[in-house]
Write a protein that holds these residues in place. Structure first.
Motif, short mmCIF file in Angstrom:
data_model
loop_
_atom_site.label_atom_id
_atom_site.label_comp_id
_atom_site.label_asym_id
_atom_site.label_seq_id
_atom_site.Cartn_x
_atom_site.Cartn_y
_atom_site.Cartn_z
N SER A 151 -10.42 -31.22 107.72
CA SER A 151 -10.54 -30.96 106.14
C SER A 151 -11.62 -31.72 105.42
O SER A 151 -12.50 -31.16 104.70
N TYR A 292 -3.47 -28.08 104.14
CA TYR A 292 -4.91 -28.71 103.55
C TYR A 292 -6.08 -27.89 104.17
O TYR A 292 -7.12 -27.56 103.65
N LEU A 293 -6.12 -27.85 105.51
CA LEU A 293 -7.02 -27.32 106.38
C LEU A 293 -7.27 -26.01 105.97
O LEU A 293 -8.56 -25.49 105.70
N TYR A 296 -8.96 -25.52 102.35
CA TYR A 296 -10.29 -25.95 102.04
C TYR A 296 -11.01 -24.92 102.93
O TYR A 296 -12.23 -24.67 102.13
#
Length: 309
Positions: A151, A292-293, A296
């Motif tokens: 991330s 989150y990855l 992003y």
């Protein structure tokens, strides 16, 4: 370059000695008792007396142990813990890794083998159970650490740790991605086998875990490797989330602060159950880091599409 790295290794080893003193002092205050205070002024020389005592003790080994692997495992463990310090971007003549993140992940994975071989070579069921626990635990939490790093790589746009320092000149990543920083810190506790995730050294059920059969110098090397890893993880947390130049006093104050948090957690939290540990890794940390990855990646693709249009 070799001389610089040797100076770095000596500094890390001296720091490890005094982190053990710091931990014993802090735990003494937390538990309302005196820490080391007899050797030297306020116990300052206690780490050196501990080192002399451990390295001068008789070296023992179980009769049916695999002798070579048994003796080499602690050496390999300390070697990995010291080699990984090369990725810290000191800007002072040391190696400047273009792929520092990948090198860090490789060293992190190699550290599993020393624990596994130490437990297996001891030919003790308690040591073997402790090493198997440690391997399962470390591999589980490495997945979360790798996804969190992915991330951040999308954010900074490279594999060099120096980019993280440049990226945080205005604002810390800690404020931008607080859930990830919390997840990273908890995963670091599990990676370094620290309370409340110290199942590889569960005294109540495994005597002392994978290092049960070690004494003297072998135990000291395992001990030093663990505390070198704690210091490194503290330095890495500072680089990833708190920024700052490595030639500033504030960087080292932050590093000591994170190391203090490692000790504070040990003094306040009880050990979890092993199934709870695995539940946190696969049912909590993994979904958070994956989300989150994906987020992003979406933001990055959106930015590219806006630029192209």
């Amino acid at each position: 370059m070799t001389l610089n790295y040797l100076v770095l290794v000596v500094c890390v080893l001296v720091a490890v000695a005094f982190v053990t003193l710091l931990e014993r002092k802090i735990l003494g205050y937390i538990q309302i008792r005196k820490g080391p205070n007899k050797v030297g002024y306020l116990g300052v020389l206690q780490p050196f007396s501990d080192a002399i005592k451990l390295f001068s003790k008789e070296q023992t080994s179980p009769t049916l142990s695999n002798f070579l692997v048994y003796y080499m495992s602690p050496v390999f463990s300390l070697f990995i813990s010291l080699v990984v310090w090369m990725i810290i971007p000191y800007e002072a003549g040391l190696m400047n890794f273009e792929m520092g993140v990948l090198f860090f992940l490789c060293c992190l994975s190699l550290g599993v083998y020393s624990t596994m071989s130490a437990g297996w070579a001891s030919n003790s069921k308690y040591s073997l159970l402790g090493s198997l626990r440690a391997v399962a635990q470390t591999i589980s939490y490495e997945v979360s650490l790798a996804l969190i790093l992915l991330s951040f790589l999308l954010l900074v746009g490279g594999f060099k740790f120096e980019l993280f320092i440049l990226y945080q000149e205005k604002v810390w990543l800690l404020w931008m991605v607080f859930p990830l920083s919390y997840t990273w810190f908890a995963s670091c506790l599990a990676e370094t086998n620290r309370t409340p995730f110290d199942f590889a050294e569960g005294e109540s059920e495994l005597v002392s875990g994978f290092n049960t059969e070690y004494s003297g110098g072998g135990f000291a090397l395992i001990f030093m490797a663990e505390y070198a890893s704690i210091l490194f993880m503290s330095a890495l947390f500072t680089i990833l989330f708190l920024g700052g130049s490595l030639f500033s006093v504030s960087f080292y104050l932050k590093l000591v602060g994170i190391s203090f948090a490692f000790i504070w957690v040990r003094g306040t939290l009880p050990r979890l159950r092993y199934d709870k540990l695995m539940y946190i890794a696969w049912k909590s940390f993994l979904p958070v880091s994956l989300n989150y990855l994906v987020f992003y990646m979406g933001v990055k693709l959106l930015c590219f599409s806006v630029l192209l249009s």
